[in-house]
Design a protein around this motif. Sequence first.
Motif, PDB file in Angstrom:
ATOM      1  N   ARG A 149       0.388   0.945 -10.868  1.00 25.90           N
ATOM      2  CA  ARG A 149      -0.530   1.542 -11.759  1.00 25.90           C
ATOM      3  C   ARG A 149      -0.281   2.001 -13.132  1.00 25.90           C
ATOM      4  NH1 ARG A 149      -2.313   4.525  -7.058  1.00 25.90           N
ATOM      5  NH2 ARG A 149      -1.319   6.336  -7.966  1.00 25.90           N
ATOM      6  N   PHE A 150       1.088   2.603 -13.018  1.00 31.88           N
ATOM      7  CA  PHE A 150       1.859   2.904 -14.281  1.00 31.88           C
ATOM      8  C   PHE A 150       2.140   1.367 -15.195  1.00 31.88           C
ATOM      9  CE2 PHE A 150       5.999   4.054 -16.633  1.00 31.88           C
ATOM     10  CZ  PHE A 150       5.300   4.925 -17.282  1.00 31.88           C
ATOM     11  N   VAL A 166      11.776   7.771 -13.491  1.00 32.76           N
ATOM     12  CA  VAL A 166      11.834   6.230 -13.117  1.00 32.76           C
ATOM     13  C   VAL A 166      13.395   5.980 -12.723  1.00 32.76           C
ATOM     14  CG1 VAL A 166      11.680   3.941 -13.700  1.00 32.76           C
ATOM     15  CG2 VAL A 166       9.751   5.797 -14.493  1.00 32.76           C
ATOM     16  N   ALA A 167      14.067   6.556 -13.417  1.00 33.97           N
ATOM     17  CA  ALA A 167      15.620   6.172 -13.035  1.00 33.97           C
ATOM     18  C   ALA A 167      15.983   6.657 -11.851  1.00 33.97           C
ATOM     19  CB  ALA A 167      16.545   6.806 -14.054  1.00 33.97           C
ATOM     20  N   GLU A 168      15.452   8.040 -11.471  1.00 33.20           N
ATOM     21  CA  GLU A 168      15.656   8.633 -10.278  1.00 33.20           C
ATOM     22  C   GLU A 168      15.054   7.958  -8.998  1.00 33.20           C
ATOM     23  OE1 GLU A 168      15.010  10.827  -6.548  1.00 33.20           O
ATOM     24  OE2 GLU A 168      13.392  10.347  -8.038  1.00 33.20           O
ATOM     25  N   LEU A 169      13.885   7.534  -9.175  1.00 37.25           N
ATOM     26  CA  LEU A 169      13.321   6.716  -8.338  1.00 37.25           C
ATOM     27  C   LEU A 169      13.743   5.386  -8.086  1.00 37.25           C
ATOM     28  CD1 LEU A 169      10.605   6.762  -6.487  1.00 37.25           C
ATOM     29  CD2 LEU A 169       9.411   5.703  -8.019  1.00 37.25           C
ATOM     30  N   GLU A 170      14.282   4.648  -8.798  1.00 40.04           N
ATOM     31  CA  GLU A 170      15.043   3.495  -8.685  1.00 40.04           C
ATOM     32  C   GLU A 170      16.275   3.865  -8.081  1.00 40.04           C
ATOM     33  OE1 GLU A 170      16.419  -0.255 -11.677  1.00 40.04           O
ATOM     34  OE2 GLU A 170      16.530   1.857 -12.421  1.00 40.04           O
ATOM     35  N   ALA A 171      17.079   4.722  -8.468  1.00 44.28           N
ATOM     36  CA  ALA A 171      18.280   5.161  -7.881  1.00 44.28           C
ATOM     37  C   ALA A 171      18.038   5.348  -6.227  1.00 44.28           C
ATOM     38  CB  ALA A 171      18.836   6.227  -8.439  1.00 44.28           C
ATOM     39  N   GLY A 205       0.793  -1.183   0.033  1.00 41.73           N
ATOM     40  CA  GLY A 205       0.111   0.051   0.213  1.00 41.73           C
ATOM     41  C   GLY A 205       0.873   1.238  -0.157  1.00 41.73           C
ATOM     42  N   HIS A 206       2.254   1.065  -0.104  1.00 33.43           N
ATOM     43  CA  HIS A 206       3.170   2.120  -0.181  1.00 33.43           C
ATOM     44  C   HIS A 206       2.714   3.176  -1.452  1.00 33.43           C
ATOM     45  CE1 HIS A 206       6.842   4.870  -0.158  1.00 33.43           C
ATOM     46  NE2 HIS A 206       6.691   4.657   1.171  1.00 33.43           N
ATOM     47  N   PRO A 207       2.715   4.517  -1.422  1.00 35.88           N
ATOM     48  CA  PRO A 207       2.351   5.020  -2.588  1.00 35.88           C
ATOM     49  C   PRO A 207       3.323   4.930  -3.520  1.00 35.88           C
ATOM     50  CG  PRO A 207       3.132   6.783  -0.589  1.00 35.88           C
ATOM     51  CD  PRO A 207       2.862   5.168  -0.097  1.00 35.88           C
ATOM     52  N   ILE A 208       4.536   4.965  -3.279  1.00 31.90           N
ATOM     53  CA  ILE A 208       5.385   4.647  -4.521  1.00 31.90           C
ATOM     54  C   ILE A 208       5.099   3.375  -5.156  1.00 31.90           C
ATOM     55  CG2 ILE A 208       8.033   4.077  -5.147  1.00 31.90           C
ATOM     56  CD1 ILE A 208       8.902   6.102  -2.849  1.00 31.90           C
TER      57      ILE A 208
END
Length: 411
Positions: free
Chosen positions: A20-21, A55-60, A11-14
């Motif tokens: 969803r993406f 997405v790359a930043e979120l992954e990093a 349920g974490h927003p990230i």
Amino acid sequence: MAEHTDTPGSGHPIEAVLCRFLDELKGLTDVATWTMDATTTTRVVALGARVGAGVAELEARSISHAETLDLPGAAQCRDVARWVQRTTGVTGRSARAKAKLATGLANLEPTRTATARGEIHAEQAQAIANHVAVLDDEKVSAHDQARAETFLLGEARHGHDADALATLGHAIWERLDPEGADEREARALEAQEERARRRTRLTMGDDGDGLTHGRFSIPTAAADAFRKQLHALAAPKHVRAEQGAGAYDWQKPSADRLGQAFTDWIEGYDPAQLPKIGGLTATVVVVGDYDLLRGKVKAARLETGTKISPTEYLRLACGAGIIPAWMNASGEVLALGRKHRFHTPAQRLAAIVEQRHCQHESGCDVPGYLCHAHHDIPWAQGGTTDLRTTTLYCPFHHARVHQPGHDPTRT
């Protein structure tokens, strides 16, 4: 690729947004791109790049958190890059790049935010991080590091790609310290060149189908010289002279043309210009027998053991820096007598051709060109420097052969 969960488990927003993406992307699988006009296509490509950056930043950021949680240690991975590779299924090279970006963005909040918003690409962010890290190594104040980041980030937003940012990064001291810029740039270049020398690498591997693939990392100055030499071999005048009129049909040498030029460069290099290896010049020996002279179609080989066609054998035998060796029916090279205490280059070449590697009974496979030539009957005891009484041993086993009471069946 590793499996993903379509619905959030925590349920974490990230996690929820990413799931969803992925679901939205599935819905676009069958949407035809031909329905887009030129303007829309241009916008979609640009939007794709921006989304990819975010997405790359979120992954990093998530990789950095994984390291904080010691997930690599819990999974018994030697480092975070190996954990990323194991978790995602990407190559080790890609995993190391992702881990490096995570490290680079960890302390560069403005750059991280710009990447997350899709304002700059991940490779631009990495270029900025690389140069700020160099400033950190030079003990530059946090204030000046922030100034450098702000400058490079602004240039990235104005359209400078990662390569251009690298060039601007080298000249960063012109803005930070105009009076001392020249001296600092010289010192920075010396440090960069030293790092490049330490990181110089070359690896090669045979694919079993007649091709050897490799990767190399060499100092850029050496690469510039190498590129120029290959371009000379691939130049129109040289190619036409070698292959005839009409052979040159390109404006810029392609990868295959440069590959052929590289091959020509290797085969045409004079081995006399190289240091000796194993007492010999670094000369390739191609081995055939009398049947080839009589026109029989059969394989020849190099002294390394690599088999080649008779056509390739005859071609190499005519080349510079290549020694053709003809064998008798028993596969032997004629010996020399007791003229010399030490084996001559010709004798060493003959021994390498016949024996190919260390002859120790343990099965040692050290190549012949790295071995010592051993007198089976010691010279002091009347032995001859003769090929028939010469055995190749690697330095390790040669030392043991001369030990009193040595048992040749043991290493």
